[in-house]
Design a protein around this motif. Structure first.
Motif, PDB file in Angstrom:
ATOM      1  N   TYR B 524       1.053  -1.177  -0.074  1.00 33.66           N
ATOM      2  CA  TYR B 524       0.222   0.245   0.068  1.00 33.66           C
ATOM      3  C   TYR B 524       0.982   1.321   0.126  1.00 33.66           C
ATOM      4  O   TYR B 524       1.909   1.147   0.687  1.00 33.66           O
ATOM      5  N   ALA B 525       0.619   2.450  -0.507  1.00 28.88           N
ATOM      6  CA  ALA B 525       1.072   3.413   0.023  1.00 28.88           C
ATOM      7  C   ALA B 525       0.204   4.996   0.059  1.00 28.88           C
ATOM      8  O   ALA B 525      -1.321   4.646  -0.488  1.00 28.88           O
ATOM      9  N   TYR B 526       0.281   5.626   1.181  1.00 30.75           N
ATOM     10  CA  TYR B 526      -0.837   6.540   0.959  1.00 30.75           C
ATOM     11  C   TYR B 526      -0.037   8.124   0.703  1.00 30.75           C
ATOM     12  O   TYR B 526       1.369   8.215   0.491  1.00 30.75           O
ATOM     13  N   ARG B 527      -0.567   9.261  -0.148  1.00 27.65           N
ATOM     14  CA  ARG B 527      -0.938  10.370   0.541  1.00 27.65           C
ATOM     15  C   ARG B 527      -1.174  11.142   1.202  1.00 27.65           C
ATOM     16  O   ARG B 527      -1.205  10.529   2.679  1.00 27.65           O
ATOM     17  N   ALA B 528      -0.993  13.020   1.164  1.00 29.10           N
ATOM     18  CA  ALA B 528      -1.485  12.753   2.866  1.00 29.10           C
ATOM     19  C   ALA B 528      -1.748  14.659   1.935  1.00 29.10           C
ATOM     20  O   ALA B 528      -1.948  15.113   1.209  1.00 29.10           O
ATOM     21  N   ALA B 529      -3.283  14.552   2.790  1.00 28.30           N
ATOM     22  CA  ALA B 529      -3.618  15.883   2.168  1.00 28.30           C
ATOM     23  C   ALA B 529      -3.678  17.346   2.872  1.00 28.30           C
ATOM     24  O   ALA B 529      -4.063  18.490   2.557  1.00 28.30           O
ATOM     25  N   GLY B 530      -2.995  17.422   3.933  1.00 26.95           N
ATOM     26  CA  GLY B 530      -2.042  18.438   4.103  1.00 26.95           C
ATOM     27  C   GLY B 530      -3.091  19.408   5.761  1.00 26.95           C
ATOM     28  O   GLY B 530      -3.472  20.819   5.449  1.00 26.95           O
ATOM     29  N   HIS B 531      -3.739  18.288   5.977  1.00 27.35           N
ATOM     30  CA  HIS B 531      -4.686  18.875   6.787  1.00 27.35           C
ATOM     31  C   HIS B 531      -4.697  18.035   8.390  1.00 27.35           C
ATOM     32  O   HIS B 531      -4.547  18.224   8.910  1.00 27.35           O
ATOM     33  N   GLY B 532      -2.827  18.972   8.537  1.00 23.81           N
ATOM     34  CA  GLY B 532      -2.359  18.437  10.130  1.00 23.81           C
ATOM     35  C   GLY B 532      -2.798  19.762  11.208  1.00 23.81           C
ATOM     36  O   GLY B 532      -3.724  20.242  10.895  1.00 23.81           O
ATOM     37  N   ALA B 533      -2.856  18.417  11.869  1.00 18.27           N
ATOM     38  CA  ALA B 533      -4.405  18.697  12.838  1.00 18.27           C
ATOM     39  C   ALA B 533      -3.691  18.044  14.451  1.00 18.27           C
ATOM     40  O   ALA B 533      -2.530  17.317  14.476  1.00 18.27           O
ATOM     41  N   GLY B 534      -4.387  18.546  15.616  1.00 16.06           N
ATOM     42  CA  GLY B 534      -4.271  17.721  17.259  1.00 16.06           C
ATOM     43  C   GLY B 534      -3.035  18.418  17.484  1.00 16.06           C
ATOM     44  O   GLY B 534      -3.467  18.257  19.149  1.00 16.06           O
ATOM     45  N   THR B 535      -2.079  19.316  17.198  1.00 14.64           N
ATOM     46  CA  THR B 535      -0.730  19.233  18.139  1.00 14.64           C
ATOM     47  C   THR B 535      -1.213  20.312  19.233  1.00 14.64           C
ATOM     48  O   THR B 535      -0.141  20.003  20.118  1.00 14.64           O
ATOM     49  N   HIS B 536      -2.071  20.950  19.065  1.00 10.85           N
ATOM     50  CA  HIS B 536      -2.594  21.394  20.754  1.00 10.85           C
ATOM     51  C   HIS B 536      -4.099  21.370  21.252  1.00 10.85           C
ATOM     52  O   HIS B 536      -5.297  22.192  20.814  1.00 10.85           O
ATOM     53  N   ILE B 537      -4.827  19.969  21.688  1.00 10.69           N
ATOM     54  CA  ILE B 537      -5.699  18.823  21.639  1.00 10.69           C
ATOM     55  C   ILE B 537      -6.091  20.206  22.193  1.00 10.69           C
ATOM     56  O   ILE B 537      -6.068  20.183  23.649  1.00 10.69           O
ATOM     57  N   MET B 538      -7.924  19.917  21.734  1.00 10.45           N
ATOM     58  CA  MET B 538      -9.187  20.528  22.850  1.00 10.45           C
ATOM     59  C   MET B 538      -9.795  19.521  23.494  1.00 10.45           C
ATOM     60  O   MET B 538      -9.803  18.316  23.364  1.00 10.45           O
ATOM     61  N   GLY B 539      -9.941  19.655  24.702  1.00  7.79           N
ATOM     62  CA  GLY B 539     -10.181  18.520  25.779  1.00  7.79           C
ATOM     63  C   GLY B 539     -11.575  19.465  26.802  1.00  7.79           C
ATOM     64  O   GLY B 539     -11.272  20.579  26.711  1.00  7.79           O
ATOM     65  N   ASP B 540     -12.195  18.751  27.834  1.00  3.64           N
ATOM     66  CA  ASP B 540     -12.769  19.291  29.159  1.00  3.64           C
ATOM     67  C   ASP B 540     -12.077  19.116  30.360  1.00  3.64           C
ATOM     68  O   ASP B 540     -12.351  19.374  31.188  1.00  3.64           O
ATOM     69  N   SER B 541     -10.602  19.304  29.559  1.00  2.00           N
ATOM     70  CA  SER B 541      -9.964  18.824  31.448  1.00  2.00           C
ATOM     71  C   SER B 541      -8.138  19.306  30.932  1.00  2.00           C
ATOM     72  O   SER B 541      -7.710  18.818  29.804  1.00  2.00           O
ATOM     73  N   PRO B 542      -7.804  19.866  32.254  1.00  2.00           N
ATOM     74  CA  PRO B 542      -6.116  20.713  31.847  1.00  2.00           C
ATOM     75  C   PRO B 542      -5.410  19.428  31.879  1.00  2.00           C
ATOM     76  O   PRO B 542      -4.591  19.561  31.897  1.00  2.00           O
ATOM     77  N   ALA B 543      -6.346  18.127  32.409  1.00  2.00           N
ATOM     78  CA  ALA B 543      -4.677  16.872  32.748  1.00  2.00           C
ATOM     79  C   ALA B 543      -4.248  16.366  31.509  1.00  2.00           C
ATOM     80  O   ALA B 543      -3.525  16.190  30.960  1.00  2.00           O
ATOM     81  N   ASP B 544      -5.610  16.072  30.528  1.00  2.00           N
ATOM     82  CA  ASP B 544      -4.977  15.684  29.365  1.00  2.00           C
ATOM     83  C   ASP B 544      -5.486  16.579  27.887  1.00  2.00           C
ATOM     84  O   ASP B 544      -5.568  15.799  26.970  1.00  2.00           O
ATOM     85  N   SER B 545      -5.536  17.323  28.642  1.00  2.00           N
ATOM     86  CA  SER B 545      -5.933  18.592  26.958  1.00  2.00           C
ATOM     87  C   SER B 545      -4.988  19.538  26.807  1.00  2.00           C
ATOM     88  O   SER B 545      -4.189  20.118  28.948  1.00  2.00           O
TER      89      SER B 545
END
Ligand SMILES: Cc1cc2nc3c(=O)[nH]c(=O)nc-3n(C[C@H](O)[C@H](O)[C@H](O)COP(=O)(O)OP(=O)(O)OC[C@H]3O[C@@H](n4cnc5c(N)ncnc54)[C@H](O)[C@@H]3O)c2cc1C
Ligand code: SF4
Lengths: 119, 605
Positions: B524-545
């Motif tokens: 298999y092989a993949y390319r990538a769509a340019g959609h980088g995300a998640g690196t300062h992730i949002m959450g409902d707790s300061p413990a894990d976001s």
């Protein structure tokens, strides 16, 4: 030295487009200059004498590629686009009734209609 | 140390890209004094600049997303050309980004005024209500907000960037809720002839997804676009109607596609843009409040000269420098990281491409890159077993899979013909005329779940020309994503069979496929769509976001990080509309915060 007319005749044999069609692209003189500059008069002389011969096969590929793509490319090298006009007039798009991306506008929704057939 | 922009600002926005331009616009409209610091170059502007960029695109030998745009060594950008595959499998990476993962993070981004939103494709679908609850399926995370909360901001974003779509079709075929009477700003972009051919052959048929118990029905559905269609009443077009130039990535000659420069043109006089200003650090005081930023200005493109160290002060700071650069800035500032999640959970859309030749001419290489898709693999119980995916029907032939037709021409000239010594003359013309217009491709965009091991870090040994850290990435595809890719390939096989198309898909290690891998004994092989995300992730707790539901850093009450970096899931929809909706929502909160600071007397007049 070979003439531009001989160059066009050879190009027609290599590309499958007629001499008049090649002239009509508006690129004939520019390409003639590019080919002379890149390949030298002697090699060009051999090419026009026998366009499909084995002797100048690499040059034949480069010349056909020039007409089809508007860029000069030799084996192993990075292709160089002659100009934006050359890109726009590449025969590869004409061959299937298309247009080079990013050039000559069509109309809104022109992509919905059945494609013009090539030839 | 003093610069024209010295003094104390209400807000500093770092990055004049997609998200930053929107936030600055909204805050400027409220009268706040906003300083926007943009790392890349911003000239030449206007009509002449646009013409120059179009010209640069047409004459570029390799028409990659960044090709029309000038970049600078002081603010380098990763390009897809930085990666290549090795003949024996694996990849090498030679660019700005340092890659250390088993598989490459294969997307680029653009650091120039306007950001990656200059080069983007302009597909603008919403996320589905289910996408906000991906964690319920056992993979990835849930959002702290739901679709209903974001819905009004989706509408605001659709108006701000100008989205063309058919609300009835989106409601019925994608399952998206809209308020009664809602109309998109513009009528849907017409579907391509290829879409119609596919709809004729596929609509109402089924394929068997190996992860599903029952066959999935097929339906070709139009995609919402941030490009100009016919305006609905009350909407004023900016730029021209989309006229099918077919070069949306990387540049639309007609300026029919939204770019952040359009939003910048609406900025009020209280917004000040400084280009060639690379922010290196957010300054945080002893109480955990952001006080401003440090940045460097420079001249020159290839070799930065005239480098000057500067600082600017503000009551509130907004990082909008792109998912990867935001994480880098937070790490370099030692900020926002009490959860140890800064830089982690890096997500993208890995894309499985499959390609073939249709039995008839389909008019490839016309219109926007994709006008329709198949939506049936995005939702439902199979999400627990494999990554879901959205199927884009590609209008630009084999370009993304194998490169533009140039490569087919070169190959025929080199090794075509009976003797394998090259095809010339009428045979060459006939062969190209027959094949190129029959090229089709499917683009399967896989959801990648938040995985803390996929991450951006910095390493003092790797620095750029200004001495700023380069991003060091560790990236891989999980079993979950790989199972999604296996399912997508099985779907693709059935699609080609239903279409009577010749499947030319073939994955092999080598320079063209840095994303090559083997799974369950198959290539298999993949390319990538340019959609980088998640690196300062949002959450409902300061413990894990890293950020709260307003994109405000848990650790710093006046520091926001906006962009796809906040997204807890990247879902299967192209992310920028959601990112824009989040940015507009944050701008409201920032306005509120600033009002509070003003009441406390914490803003200078
Ligand atoms: C080829 C391609 C096609 C795409 N197509 C689509 C699509 O069809 N639909 C979709 O939804 N998304 C698409 N995307 C994704 C989309 O472009 C991004 O989601 C979006 O641009 C991210 O916005 P941003 O504001 O976070 O970052 P950007 O738009 O990249 O803007 C960040 C800005 O910050 C500046 N900056 C960076 N570092 C610093 C610093 N240290 N100091 C000051 N300024 C800094 C940058 O120069 C840049 O101007 C595509 C991406 C690519 C690459
Ligand atoms: S198809 Fe052409 S006119 Fe339409 S957005 Fe793309 S580049 Fe612009």
């Amino acid at each position: 030295m070979a003439s531009i007319d001989e160059f066009i005749a050879a190009s027609a044999e290599l590309t499958g487009f007629g001499g008049a069609e090649l002239w009509a692209t508006g690129m004939a003189e520019v390409y003639w200059a590019v080919v002379l500059e890149e390949a030298g008069a002697a090699a060009v002389g051999r090419l026009v004498a026998e366009p499909l011969g084995e002797g100048e096969r690499e040059l034949a590929r480069a010349v056909a590629g020039l007409w089809y793509l508007g860029s000069w490319s030799v084996a192993g090298g990075v292709p160089v686009v002659v100009s934006s006009a050359a890109y726009e007039r590449g025969l590869v798009w004409r061959a299937f009734g298309g247009q080079a991306p990013g050039t000559g506008p069509r109309g809104h929704g022109s992509w919905t209609v059945e494609p013009e057939r090539s030839r | 140390m003093s610069a024209p922009e010295a003094g104390r600002w209400d807000v500093i926005v770092v990055g004049a890209g997609f998200a930053g331009s929107l936030v600055a616009q909204r805050l400027g409209d409220q009268g706040w004094r906003v300083l926007v610091l943009e790392a890349g170059q911003g000239e030449p502007e206007g009509a002449a600049g646009h013409r120059a960029a179009v010209e640069a695109y047409r004459s570029a030998a390799v028409k990659v997303p960044n090709a029309p745009y000038r970049t600078t060594a002081a603010a380098p950008s990763p390009s897809v050309l930085d990666l290549s595959g090795r003949a024996e499998g694996g990849y090498r990476s030679d660019g700005y980004v340092v890659q250390r993962g088993p598989l490459p993070y294969a997307s680029g981004y653009l650091r120039a005024n306007g950001g990656t939103g200059l080069a983007w494709t302009g597909l603008a679908p919403r996320m589905h209500p289910e996408d906000f609850r991906a964690g319920d399926f056992g993979h990835g995370r849930n959002w702290p907000i739901d679709y209903a909360e974001l819905e009004p901001y989706y509408r605001a974003a659709e108006r701000e960037i100008g989205v063309a779509a058919d609300v009835a079709e989106q409601r019925e075929a994608v399952g998206l809720p809209f308020p009664d009477g809602y109309a998109f700003p513009m009528r849907a972009i017409p579907r391509s002839h290829l879409d119609q051919v596919l709809a004729d052959a596929l609509d109402g048929k089924c394929v068997q997804d190996p992860a599903e118990e029952v066959p999935t029905p097929l339906r070709v559905v139009g995609t919402p676009h941030a490009r100009n269609g016919l305006p609905n009443p009350g909407y004023q077009l900016e730029g021209n109607l989309c006229s099918g130039h077919a070069s949306c990535v990387p540049i639309c000659p007609a300026q029919a596609k939204y770019t952040p420069l359009r939003t910048q043109a609406r900025w009020s006089a209280s917004v000040t843009l400084v280009t060639r200003a690379v922010v290196s650090r957010v300054r945080i005081d002893g109480n955990g409040r952001a006080t401003g930023v440090e940045y460097r200005t420079y001249e020159g493109d290839d070799h930065p000269t005239g480098i000057a160290e500067r600082r600017a002060d503000a009551a509130l700071v907004v990082l909008a420098a792109h998912a990867i650069e935001n994480a880098k800035l937070l790490l370099a500032s030692g900020a926002a990281n009490s959860s140890d999640q800064v830089g982690r959970n890096l997500m993208d859309h890995p894309v499985l491409l499959t390609w073939g030749l249709m039995p008839q001419q389909v008019g490839a290489y016309r219109g926007p890159g994709s006008t329709s898709g198949l939506e049936g693999f995005r939702f439902g119980a199979a999400r627990a077993r494999r990554a879901p995916f959205r199927v884009e029907i590609g209008n630009w032939g084999w370009t993304w899979a194998l490169g533009p037709p140039d490569l087919r021409v070169a190959e025929l000239l080199r090794s075509g013909g009976a003797a394998g010594r090259g095809l010339f003359g009428p045979e060459l013309r006939r062969t190209l005329g027959d094949r190129i217009g029959r090229e089709i491709a499917f683009q399967f965009e896989m959801e990648q779940e938040a995985d803390p091991a996929n991450r951006v870090t910095i390493d003092p040994r790797h620095r750029d020309a200004l001495g700023n850290p380069r991003p060091v990435l560790h990236y891989d595809l999980s079993e979950y994503v790989k199972r999604g890719i296996v399912a997508a390939k099985a779907v693709s096989d059935q699609l080609f069979a239903l279409l009577g198309a010749q499947d030319h898909t073939r994955f092999e290690p080598g320079p063209a496929w840095p994303g090559y891998f083997e799974y369950q004994g198959r290539p298999y092989a993949y390319r990538a769509a340019g959609h980088g995300a998640g690196t300062h992730i949002m959450g409902d707790s300061p413990a894990d976001s890293v950020v709260d539901a307003w994109q405000r850093c848990w650790d710093h009450p006046n520091l926001y990080a906006v962009g796809c970096g906040s997204m807890p899931t990247v879902a299967t929809s192209n992310p920028s509309l959601t990112m824009a909706a989040l940015a507009l929502r944050s701008a409201e909160r920032i306005h509120h915060d600033l009002q509070g600071l003003a009441r406390e007397g914490a803003l200078s007049p």
